[in-house]
Write an enzyme that holds these catalytic residues in place. Structure first.
Site, PDB file in Angstrom:
ATOM      1  N   LYS A  42       5.363   4.782 -50.632  1.00 41.19           N
ATOM      2  CA  LYS A  42       6.643   4.286 -50.124  1.00 41.19           C
ATOM      3  C   LYS A  42       7.238   5.222 -49.060  1.00 41.19           C
ATOM      4  O   LYS A  42       7.041   6.436 -49.112  1.00 41.19           O
ATOM      5  CB  LYS A  42       7.650   4.151 -51.279  1.00 41.19           C
ATOM      6  CG  LYS A  42       7.205   3.226 -52.401  1.00 41.19           C
ATOM      7  CD  LYS A  42       7.154   1.789 -51.990  1.00 41.19           C
ATOM      8  CE  LYS A  42       8.396   0.993 -52.258  1.00 41.19           C
ATOM      9  NZ  LYS A  42       8.896   0.896 -53.605  1.00 41.19           N
ATOM     10  N   CYS A  82      50.099  11.877 -37.024  1.00 40.30           N
ATOM     11  CA  CYS A  82      51.383  12.181 -36.380  1.00 40.30           C
ATOM     12  C   CYS A  82      52.555  11.446 -37.022  1.00 40.30           C
ATOM     13  O   CYS A  82      53.708  11.673 -36.658  1.00 40.30           O
ATOM     14  CB  CYS A  82      51.321  11.864 -34.891  1.00 40.30           C
ATOM     15  SG  CYS A  82      51.251  10.102 -34.548  1.00 40.30           S
TER      16      CYS A  82
END
Ligand code: IVH
Length: 695
Positions: free
Chosen positions: A335, A432
């Site tokens: 795999k 902010c």
């Protein structure tokens, strides 16, 4: 015998009305089978799709008028049959096995050792190498050459009868063709292989589903499985499925050759599609080389694979090795690292980008996927969060393929805990504190703070200094963060007023590196117009667009004063980009920044006006780009051709001068061949661009 309405009797390939219906039907079936084989098995279509459809409609009309002439192997069967209420179960005459896995070279070596020891062989073993297609295993039974049944693997012993659905798959022959020397067809032949959805078909299917507001599939394997599970085979018929053969089940005596690779060649001779990457190699090194080579090319393949299957090629050795529980001793699946894994979504945080876009970022329980450990993934925007229906605390599937940034593809609904929390977008900017807003019709939530927002300032400065922009050596992301956080830089122009003593006082900086940074900033003032335009960070103005703008207008003042209409004349600029550009140059603070930067002495060599359009080398030529380009981005190729004066069109017509066909080009290529239009490939395109100094 009147022909079906809508057919064109003048076409030479259409059924000839002087023939009997049986003859017409036979002729149409032959033509359709031939075209089908060319299209789905050989990838080499010879007629346009519309012509194929026309022949098919003609056949259907004739078969409807003459039900006694119907046949189970007629190509008309491929469009699907009446829906079923359920699939029936069938028992496989020979069980469908699974494969043992190896996950690293050691495990693969041990497999090879076991094979050699069991066989008592010192010599290197010959292996057939096959990509492990990520789809659904299928067994298709042929009796006297006719497809009689197709079934899923199920538990290996019993599977589901999905014959009607499988008949709609173009690369599955409804009747075998005797293409080998003997000209004989086996009494019984069960062909085993994988049904899968090529990546391109998957993307297209999902795009259409998303546009229609329908559910999208998480990956090509699920899409293939979902398509095969339809009780209404007319739906399956519309899905881009393919079948590749990789072995056989029950077969009549006399069919089997000596090697597995020859079995596959025989299947190819009978009309099956084989994987284009098949190879026979000797010994472990041969296998590992193949594994690495395909692993590197995995992302460029047209289909998804999750590993390589290695099979001892000699069938007598396979017989000697036999099976253990449900898997053969003579094969292994080595795999690749998984590209999808499950993990926990621990939290969602919000990042503010250069344009104020607030991006939700998933914080994940670290997971090894696609060859790296992933602990963050972007959730893109509010629409994506809604589409996934994801909550904090969910178990999610993370995907990372190739160099692509990790994505969350779906939520594992069963694993949702009771205390899972909704992902809430902040009403105020997390940096902010300014209000956030989401413009109508936009998926993106933005901070309204503009340059008040330190995050936007930071991102804007990073962008300005980046390699593709002003390329300020030594001014990396980290340093920008520090400069802004320390209050040393609040605007782009502040960069040019930095003092050695301020910079050298910063962490990990000294007088030498501080002086280097200041020198680099001075040096960066000598730039090019495209770089400067790009550096301004106008929304959706990337490098290519910046370059097009510079070449089109030749100077900054002209771009600054351009109207949306004038901007639309620039290749690569559409209405949205044009709007962003005009909006940018309308903001007083942007204009002030621009003037201030120029006052700092940023300058570039003048751009010579382009020769008049009619003098460009490809003036008057209409080109069509189709298929996949591997070495160039399609947009870049288009832009370069347009710079040379060509018109790049989306469709092929008699007025087309040249078609550039990349990989897996389809109907546009066929049409070009039909119309006798010159065709070239990506190499040809590169040569053309090189010839005109565009590469
Ligand atoms: S051979 C006895 N070859 O992998 C051998 N399988 O875990 C049986 N698969 O269910 C399988 N590509 O769906 C074989 N080239 C290939 C394959 C392949 C994909 C799948 C197949 C099977 C699973 C085994």
């Amino acid at each position: 015998m009147p022909l079906l309405s809508g057919s064109s009797p003048e076409s030479s390939s259409a059924a000839n009305s002087e023939q009997t219906p049986a003859q017409q039907i036979e002729s149409l079936r032959q033509q359709l089978n031939e075209h089908n084989y060319r299209y789905y098995v050989q990838d080499a279509p010879s007629i346009p799709d519309a012509e194929y459809d026309r022949l098919m409609r003609q056949l259907q009309g004739l078969e409807e008028a003459h039900p006694e002439l119907q046949s189970p192997d007629s190509p008309s069967q491929r469009v699907g049959a009446m829906p079923l209420s359920a699939f029936s179960q069938i028992t496989h005459s020979i069980p469908m096995l699974s494969l043992d896995n190896a996950f690293d070279d050691d495990e693969f070596n041990r497999f090879n050792q076991r094979v050699k020891e069991r066989l008592g062989m010192d010599d290197e073993i010959e292996y057939a190498c096959e990509p492990k297609l990520d789809g659904i295993a299928l067994s298709i039974r042929y009796e006297k050459g006719l497809l009689v049944q197709a079934a899923t693997r199920g538990d290996g012993t019993t599977g589901e009868d999905i014959t009607q659905n499988v008949k709609t798959i173009g690369s599955v022959p409804l009747r075998l063709t005797a293409n080998d020397a003997s000209g004989e067809l086996p009494e019984v032949l069960e062909v085993r292989g994988e049904v899968y959805m090529p990546k391109a078909g998957f993307e297209k299917l999902n795009k259409a589903a998303a546009e229609a507001g329908e559910k999208v599939f998480v990956n090509p394997r699920n899409a293939a499985a979902g398509s095969l599970r339809q009780l209404d085979s007319r739906i399956t018929a519309k899905r881009p499925l393919e079948f590749c053969a990789y072995s056989v089940g029950e077969v009549s005596d006399g069919f089997m050759p000596e090697h597995h690779s020859e079995v596959l060649q025989k299947l190819s001779g009978l009309g099956f599609r084989l994987n284009p990457e098949l190879k026979v190699v000797t010994g472990v090194q041969g296998c590992l080389d193949y594994y690495r080579d395909l692993g590197e090319r995995r992302d460029q393949l047209a289909f998804e694979i999750d590993g390589i299957v290695f099979k001892t090629n000699r069938l007598d050795l396979q017989a000697e090795l036999g099976f253990v529980s449900r898997a053969p001793r003579w094969a292994i699946a080595y795999k690749f690292p998984a590209q999808e894994e499950m993990t926990l979504l621990k939290d969602v945080e919000f990042q503010v980008g250069r344009t104020g876009a607030i991006t939700p970022v998933a914080r994940l329980e670290p997971v090894y996927v696609g060859g790296v450990t992933v602990s963050n993934a972007t959730l893109h925007n509010a629409d994506e969060v809604a589409r996934l229906g994801v909550k904090i605390g969910d178990t999610v599937i993370v995907r990372r393929a190739g160099d692509v940034i990790p994505q969350i593809v779906s939520v594992v609904a069963e694993k949702r805990p009771d205390d899972a929390r909704d992902v809430l977008f902040p009403a105020a900017c997390p940096v902010c504190g300014s209000e956030t807003e989401r413009a109508e019709g936009e998926a993106v939530v933005r901070c309204s703070g503009g340059l008040v927002c330190a995050a936007q300032r930071k991102e804007g400065i990073k962008h300005f200094a980046a390699r593709k922009a002003l390329d300020v050596d030594g001014l990396g992301d980290k340093l920008v963060e520090i400069l802004v956080d320390q209050g040393l830089v609040n605007s782009l122009t502040d960069l040019f007023h930095l003092k050695v003593e301020d910079v050298s006082a910063l962490e990990r900086m000294g007088p030498k590196s501080a002086q280097n940074l200041l020198d680099a900033l001075q040096k960066a003032k000598q730039t090019t117009l495209p770089r400067f335009i790009y550096s301004l960070g106008i929304r959706e103005v990337g490098e290519v667009t910046a370059k097009q703008l510079a070449l089109h207008f030749c100077d900054l003042a002209a771009i600054r004063n351009a109207t949306e209409e004038q901007l639309l004349e620039v290749p690569d600029v559409g209405p949205i980009v044009a709007h962003h550009i005009v909006t940018f140059f309308r903001q007083p603070h942007n204009l002030e920044t621009l003037d201030a930067l120029l006052a700092e002495g940023i300058e570039w060599p003048a751009i010579e006006a382009r020769p008049p359009a009619e003098e460009l080398p490809l003036a008057g030529q209409t080109l069509v780009l189709t298929g996949t380009l591997n070495q160039l981005k399609r947009n870049d190729a288009k832009a370069a051709l347009e710079e040379l004066g060509a018109k790049v069109s989306g469709s092929v017509s008699k007025k087309t001068h040249l078609v550039i066909a990349g990989e897996a080009a389809g109907s546009k290529l066929t049409k070009a061949q039909e119309l006798g239009i010159e065709v070239t490939d990506e190499e040809g395109l590169l040569a053309l661009l090189r010839e005109h100094g565009k590469l």
